[in-house]
Enzyme design. Structure first.
Site, PDB file in Angstrom:
ATOM      1  N   ASP A 179       3.507   8.512  -8.026  1.00 12.25           N
ATOM      2  CA  ASP A 179       2.863   7.308  -7.475  1.00 12.25           C
ATOM      3  C   ASP A 179       1.948   6.720  -8.545  1.00 12.25           C
ATOM      4  O   ASP A 179       1.747   7.319  -9.604  1.00 12.25           O
ATOM      5  CB  ASP A 179       2.075   7.639  -6.190  1.00 12.25           C
ATOM      6  CG  ASP A 179       1.972   6.439  -5.245  1.00 12.25           C
ATOM      7  OD1 ASP A 179       1.510   5.373  -5.681  1.00 12.25           O
ATOM      8  OD2 ASP A 179       2.356   6.583  -4.067  1.00 12.25           O
TER       9      ASP A 179
ATOM     10  N   TYR B   1      11.975  -9.426  -1.087  1.00  9.36           N
ATOM     11  CA  TYR B   1      11.928  -8.149  -0.357  1.00  9.36           C
ATOM     12  C   TYR B   1      13.264  -7.822   0.322  1.00  9.36           C
ATOM     13  O   TYR B   1      13.882  -6.800  -0.015  1.00  9.36           O
ATOM     14  CB  TYR B   1      10.759  -8.140   0.637  1.00  9.36           C
ATOM     15  CG  TYR B   1      10.608  -6.806   1.333  1.00  9.36           C
ATOM     16  CD1 TYR B   1      10.120  -5.689   0.649  1.00  9.36           C
ATOM     17  CD2 TYR B   1      10.980  -6.636   2.664  1.00  9.36           C
ATOM     18  CE1 TYR B   1      10.000  -4.456   1.276  1.00  9.36           C
ATOM     19  CE2 TYR B   1      10.854  -5.413   3.299  1.00  9.36           C
ATOM     20  CZ  TYR B   1      10.357  -4.322   2.608  1.00  9.36           C
ATOM     21  OH  TYR B   1      10.250  -3.101   3.223  1.00  9.36           O
TER      22      TYR B   1
ATOM     23  N   LYS C 237      16.147  -4.875  -0.806  1.00  9.25           N
ATOM     24  CA  LYS C 237      16.601  -3.818   0.102  1.00  9.25           C
ATOM     25  C   LYS C 237      18.102  -3.917   0.396  1.00  9.25           C
ATOM     26  O   LYS C 237      18.793  -2.915   0.486  1.00  9.25           O
ATOM     27  CB  LYS C 237      15.797  -3.859   1.408  1.00  9.25           C
ATOM     28  CG  LYS C 237      14.299  -3.578   1.225  1.00  9.25           C
ATOM     29  CD  LYS C 237      14.039  -2.173   0.674  1.00  9.25           C
ATOM     30  CE  LYS C 237      12.556  -1.812   0.747  1.00  9.25           C
ATOM     31  NZ  LYS C 237      12.271  -0.464   0.237  1.00  9.25           N
TER      32      LYS C 237
HETATM   33  P1  NAI Z   1       2.775   2.270   1.608  1.00 11.28           P
HETATM   34  O1  NAI Z   1       2.201   1.062   0.975  1.00 11.28           O
HETATM   35  O2  NAI Z   1       1.966   3.029   2.592  1.00 11.28           O
HETATM   36  O3  NAI Z   1       3.254   3.295   0.479  1.00 11.28           O
HETATM   37  C1  NAI Z   1       3.995   2.874  -0.638  1.00 11.28           C
HETATM   38  C2  NAI Z   1       3.590   3.723  -1.822  1.00 11.28           C
HETATM   39  O4  NAI Z   1       4.362   3.295  -2.943  1.00 11.28           O
HETATM   40  C3  NAI Z   1       2.100   3.575  -2.203  1.00 11.28           C
HETATM   41  O5  NAI Z   1       1.480   4.838  -2.336  1.00 11.28           O
HETATM   42  C4  NAI Z   1       2.168   2.837  -3.513  1.00 11.28           C
HETATM   43  O6  NAI Z   1       1.109   3.149  -4.414  1.00 11.28           O
HETATM   44  C5  NAI Z   1       3.517   3.268  -4.061  1.00 11.28           C
HETATM   45  N1  NAI Z   1       3.959   2.313  -5.076  1.00 11.28           N
HETATM   46  C6  NAI Z   1       3.952   0.954  -4.965  1.00 11.28           C
HETATM   47  N2  NAI Z   1       4.287   0.401  -6.133  1.00 11.28           N
HETATM   48  C7  NAI Z   1       4.505   1.417  -7.008  1.00 11.28           C
HETATM   49  C8  NAI Z   1       4.860   1.468  -8.377  1.00 11.28           C
HETATM   50  N3  NAI Z   1       5.022   0.346  -9.110  1.00 11.28           N
HETATM   51  N4  NAI Z   1       5.005   2.679  -8.954  1.00 11.28           N
HETATM   52  C9  NAI Z   1       4.805   3.808  -8.240  1.00 11.28           C
HETATM   53  N5  NAI Z   1       4.455   3.825  -6.945  1.00 11.28           N
HETATM   54  C10 NAI Z   1       4.306   2.640  -6.337  1.00 11.28           C
HETATM   55  O7  NAI Z   1       4.142   1.758   2.256  1.00 11.28           O
HETATM   56  P2  NAI Z   1       5.151   2.480   3.281  1.00 11.28           P
HETATM   57  O8  NAI Z   1       5.112   1.682   4.523  1.00 11.28           O
HETATM   58  O9  NAI Z   1       4.982   3.929   3.307  1.00 11.28           O
HETATM   59  O10 NAI Z   1       6.529   2.111   2.574  1.00 11.28           O
HETATM   60  C11 NAI Z   1       7.407   3.108   2.058  1.00 11.28           C
HETATM   61  C12 NAI Z   1       8.784   2.500   1.929  1.00 11.28           C
HETATM   62  O11 NAI Z   1       9.241   2.125   3.218  1.00 11.28           O
HETATM   63  C13 NAI Z   1       8.827   1.231   1.076  1.00 11.28           C
HETATM   64  O12 NAI Z   1       9.978   1.275   0.268  1.00 11.28           O
HETATM   65  C14 NAI Z   1       8.937   0.132   2.106  1.00 11.28           C
HETATM   66  O13 NAI Z   1       9.585  -1.009   1.595  1.00 11.28           O
HETATM   67  C15 NAI Z   1       9.741   0.809   3.179  1.00 11.28           C
HETATM   68  N6  NAI Z   1       9.627   0.226   4.498  1.00 11.28           N
HETATM   69  C16 NAI Z   1       8.413   0.140   5.116  1.00 11.28           C
HETATM   70  C17 NAI Z   1       8.326  -0.420   6.370  1.00 11.28           C
HETATM   71  C18 NAI Z   1       7.020  -0.554   7.094  1.00 11.28           C
HETATM   72  O14 NAI Z   1       7.016  -1.171   8.173  1.00 11.28           O
HETATM   73  N7  NAI Z   1       5.914   0.009   6.600  1.00 11.28           N
HETATM   74  C19 NAI Z   1       9.514  -0.919   7.074  1.00 11.28           C
HETATM   75  C20 NAI Z   1      10.740  -0.739   6.344  1.00 11.28           C
HETATM   76  C21 NAI Z   1      10.779  -0.195   5.108  1.00 11.28           C
END
Ligand code: NAI
Length: 258
Positions: free
Chosen positions: A32, A153, A157
């Protein structure tokens, strides 16, 4: 016990996945931007190279599972750099380490947003593995304001789910005995969505776009537990799938179109 690389391990779905794996005794190397064993920026080629180097060292070059959760949903070009190339390039570079496992498994986090409108040009640039063109197309979208910029986005995906489907049957993946799948969540209660759900007005917009008749908004654990099964040795034949883990959003939006 197995060794996993989990991206996005500092928050949300990635943090839940890492916690569930550690609770059952598996070893996790989290990747991360911060608060992780490997601190690297997956939006850049240098950051990805650093992530692969460090993860390979920490795992002694043998990885049993990779779960790619890192992602962002901002209406900017970086979204495609993290969500698509930050996954596909990283996975390609980890194949040698996966090959050393007895039961290598990979799962990535896509989204029900694959069902939303996309930029076909951006999807095509991703699938052509052309990051420069993809970033240029995404910048053009971003220049037209946040509503158009947001297309990055769903495009990232949809491209990711299609990449999984194309790659999974190739010698690189099926040939090495590696199931490769995606999970497509609905609205997950994580920092990514907390602002969107903070006011009744914006929450109503989210719920109109992402209808979840079964159980409503979901926990990050609900997604993590499916990621654990897909990357378990118990999964021998599920590959190339995007599994909609979304409280029925896909069933509502696509209906009979399966
Ligand atoms: P979150 O924001 O809680 O966690 C995402 C993590 O990815 C963070 O810790 C962030 O620092 C890390 N990250 C972001 N950019 C980065 C980079 N350049 N290099 C390394 N790490 C990086 O988000 P969440 O909700 O846990 O999302 C996880 C996955 O689920 C994502 O791929 C998101 O698109 C997908 N997703 C989320 C949904 C939601 O409703 N939260 C719905 C559908 C998919």
């Amino acid at each position: 016990s197995r060794t996993y690389v989990v991206t996005g391990s500092a928050s949300g779905v990635g943090a839940s996945t890492a916690a569930l794996l550690r609770d059952r005794g598996d070893r996790v190397v989290g990747v991360d931007l911060r608060d992780a064993e490997v601190e690297a920026d997956l939006s850049t080629p240098d950051g990805r190279a650093r992530a692969v180097d460090r993860a390979t060292t920490l795992t002694d070059g043998r990885v049993d599972g990779v779960v790619a959760c890192a992602g962002i949903s901002a209406p900017v070009p970086k979204t495609v750099a993290v969500n698509f190339f930050g996954v596909t390039r990283l996975l390609a570079a980890l194949l040698p380490a996966l090959e050393r496992s007895d039961a290598p498994r990979v799962a990535v986090v896509s989204s029900m947003a694959t069902l939303q409108p996309v930029s076909d040009e951006l999807v095509a640039a991703c699938l052509a593995d052309d990051e420069d063109t993809a970033l240029r197309v995404a910048a053009t979208l971003a220049d037209q304001g946040p509503a158009v910029g947001y297309l990055s986005y769903p495009s990232s995906k949809r491209a990711l789910s299609r990449w999984v489907r194309r790659e999974c049957v190739t010698p690189a993946w099926a040939g090495r005995g590696i199931p490769l799948n995606a999970v497509a969540p609905g609205t997950v209660l994580t920092p990514m969505t907390s602002e969107l759900l903070a006011t009744p007005e914006s929450a109503a917009m989210v719920d109109a776009a992402v209808p979840m008749p079964l159980h409503g908004h979901q926990s990050p654990e609900s997604v993590a537990s499916l990621l654990l099964w897909l990357t378990d040795p118990a999964n021998t034949h599920v590959t190339g799938q995007t599994i909609y883990d979304d409280g029925g959003a896909d069933a509502v939006l696509r209906g009979d179109d399966v």
